[in-house]
Design a protein around this motif. Structure first.
Motif, PDB file in Angstrom:
ATOM      1  N   CYS A   1      -4.422  10.005   4.166  1.00  0.00           N
ATOM      2  CA  CYS A   1      -5.280   8.839   3.952  1.00  0.00           C
ATOM      3  C   CYS A   1      -4.836   7.763   4.925  1.00  0.00           C
ATOM      4  O   CYS A   1      -3.699   7.282   4.850  1.00  0.00           O
ATOM      5  N   ALA A   2      -5.737   7.395   5.819  1.00  0.00           N
ATOM      6  CA  ALA A   2      -5.421   6.390   6.826  1.00  0.00           C
ATOM      7  C   ALA A   2      -6.163   5.092   6.514  1.00  0.00           C
ATOM      8  O   ALA A   2      -7.373   5.107   6.263  1.00  0.00           O
ATOM      9  N   ALA A   3      -5.420   3.997   6.544  1.00  0.00           N
ATOM     10  CA  ALA A   3      -6.018   2.678   6.337  1.00  0.00           C
ATOM     11  C   ALA A   3      -6.334   2.062   7.688  1.00  0.00           C
ATOM     12  O   ALA A   3      -5.512   2.104   8.608  1.00  0.00           O
ATOM     13  N   SER A   4      -7.530   1.491   7.794  1.00  0.00           N
ATOM     14  CA  SER A   4      -7.916   0.826   9.042  1.00  0.00           C
ATOM     15  C   SER A   4      -8.378  -0.590   8.742  1.00  0.00           C
ATOM     16  O   SER A   4      -8.895  -0.874   7.668  1.00  0.00           O
ATOM     17  N   GLY A   5      -8.207  -1.447   9.717  1.00  0.00           N
ATOM     18  CA  GLY A   5      -8.588  -2.841   9.564  1.00  0.00           C
ATOM     19  C   GLY A   5      -7.708  -3.688  10.456  1.00  0.00           C
ATOM     20  O   GLY A   5      -6.884  -3.187  11.212  1.00  0.00           O
ATOM     21  N   SER A   6      -7.886  -5.013  10.328  1.00  0.00           N
ATOM     22  CA  SER A   6      -7.123  -5.942  11.165  1.00  0.00           C
ATOM     23  C   SER A   6      -5.998  -6.583  10.375  1.00  0.00           C
ATOM     24  O   SER A   6      -6.183  -6.954   9.221  1.00  0.00           O
ATOM     25  N   ARG A   7      -4.847  -6.680  11.022  1.00  0.00           N
ATOM     26  CA  ARG A   7      -3.710  -7.402  10.458  1.00  0.00           C
ATOM     27  C   ARG A   7      -3.363  -6.929   9.059  1.00  0.00           C
ATOM     28  O   ARG A   7      -3.159  -7.726   8.136  1.00  0.00           O
ATOM     29  N   LEU A   8      -3.291  -5.617   8.895  1.00  0.00           N
ATOM     30  CA  LEU A   8      -3.057  -5.047   7.578  1.00  0.00           C
ATOM     31  C   LEU A   8      -1.617  -5.241   7.114  1.00  0.00           C
ATOM     32  O   LEU A   8      -0.671  -5.073   7.881  1.00  0.00           O
ATOM     33  N   ARG A   9      -1.497  -5.603   5.857  1.00  0.00           N
ATOM     34  CA  ARG A   9      -0.217  -5.579   5.161  1.00  0.00           C
ATOM     35  C   ARG A   9      -0.441  -4.723   3.920  1.00  0.00           C
ATOM     36  O   ARG A   9      -1.290  -5.031   3.093  1.00  0.00           O
ATOM     37  N   ILE A  10       0.309  -3.644   3.828  1.00  0.00           N
ATOM     38  CA  ILE A  10       0.054  -2.653   2.796  1.00  0.00           C
ATOM     39  C   ILE A  10       1.189  -2.634   1.801  1.00  0.00           C
ATOM     40  O   ILE A  10       2.347  -2.460   2.169  1.00  0.00           O
ATOM     41  N   GLY A  11       0.850  -2.807   0.566  1.00  0.00           N
ATOM     42  CA  GLY A  11       1.828  -2.722  -0.513  1.00  0.00           C
ATOM     43  C   GLY A  11       1.944  -1.284  -0.977  1.00  0.00           C
ATOM     44  O   GLY A  11       2.170  -0.384  -0.181  1.00  0.00           O
ATOM     45  N   PHE A  12       1.741  -1.049  -2.257  1.00  0.00           N
ATOM     46  CA  PHE A  12       1.823   0.325  -2.731  1.00  0.00           C
ATOM     47  C   PHE A  12       0.596   1.106  -2.295  1.00  0.00           C
ATOM     48  O   PHE A  12      -0.472   0.547  -2.053  1.00  0.00           O
ATOM     49  N   MET A  13       0.770   2.419  -2.208  1.00  0.00           N
ATOM     50  CA  MET A  13      -0.354   3.335  -2.005  1.00  0.00           C
ATOM     51  C   MET A  13      -0.224   4.458  -3.021  1.00  0.00           C
ATOM     52  O   MET A  13       0.879   4.759  -3.486  1.00  0.00           O
ATOM     53  N   ALA A  14      -1.335   5.041  -3.360  1.00  0.00           N
ATOM     54  CA  ALA A  14      -1.318   6.033  -4.426  1.00  0.00           C
ATOM     55  C   ALA A  14      -2.429   7.050  -4.225  1.00  0.00           C
ATOM     56  O   ALA A  14      -3.378   6.828  -3.481  1.00  0.00           O
ATOM     57  N   TRP A  15      -2.267   8.161  -4.920  1.00  0.00           N
ATOM     58  CA  TRP A  15      -3.314   9.184  -5.028  1.00  0.00           C
ATOM     59  C   TRP A  15      -3.697   9.318  -6.491  1.00  0.00           C
ATOM     60  O   TRP A  15      -2.824   9.420  -7.367  1.00  0.00           O
ATOM     61  N   TYR A  16      -4.990   9.336  -6.716  1.00  0.00           N
ATOM     62  CA  TYR A  16      -5.551   9.606  -8.030  1.00  0.00           C
ATOM     63  C   TYR A  16      -6.416  10.862  -7.915  1.00  0.00           C
ATOM     64  O   TYR A  16      -6.776  11.287  -6.821  1.00  0.00           O
TER      65      TYR A  16
END
Length: 120
Positions: free
Chosen positions: A22-37
């Motif tokens: 799973c790739a996150a795209s966007g500008s100036r991203l700050r990513i906290g937790f990530m998860a799978w459901y």
């Protein structure tokens, strides 16, 4: 605009393996937790695995010891390695991320889902 794009689902025999990305795209991203459901037909969506920005993980009891969640912060990507798959793992798998972009607020985002089917 933040987007989460999943890949890696498919059809596999029981006992086999799959790796979801799973790739996150966007500008100036700050990513906290990530998860799978995941959500199986006729059932509620359930948490499979979660990973914090520091790499702390937790798993549903049903997948512990078989699935591994990991992340590559440089690529804004989270992975789910699924081994020893069982027919009951069949579901649509969704990526979830707590992400901030241009503003200070963290918001929950969801991917479109990827189908995982395990045949017996």
């Amino acid at each position: 605009q933040v987007q989460l794009v999943e890949s890696g689902g498919g059809l596999v025999q029981a006992g086999g393996s799959l790796r979801l990305s799973c790739a996150a795209s966007g500008s100036r991203l700050r990513i906290g937790f990530m998860a799978w459901y995941r959500q199986a037909p006729g059932k509620q969506r359930e948490l499979v695995a979660r990973i914090t920005s520091d790499g702390i993980t937790n798993y549903a009891a049903s997948v512990k010891g078989r699935f591994t969640i990991s992340r590559d912060n440089a690529k804004n990507t989270v992975y789910l390695q699924m081994n020893s798959l069982k027919p009951e793992d069949t579901a649509v798998y969704y990526c979830n991320g707590n992400i901030a972009d241009v503003g200070p607020w963290y918001v929950d985002y969801w991917g479109q889902g990827t189908q995982v089917t395990v045949s017996s």
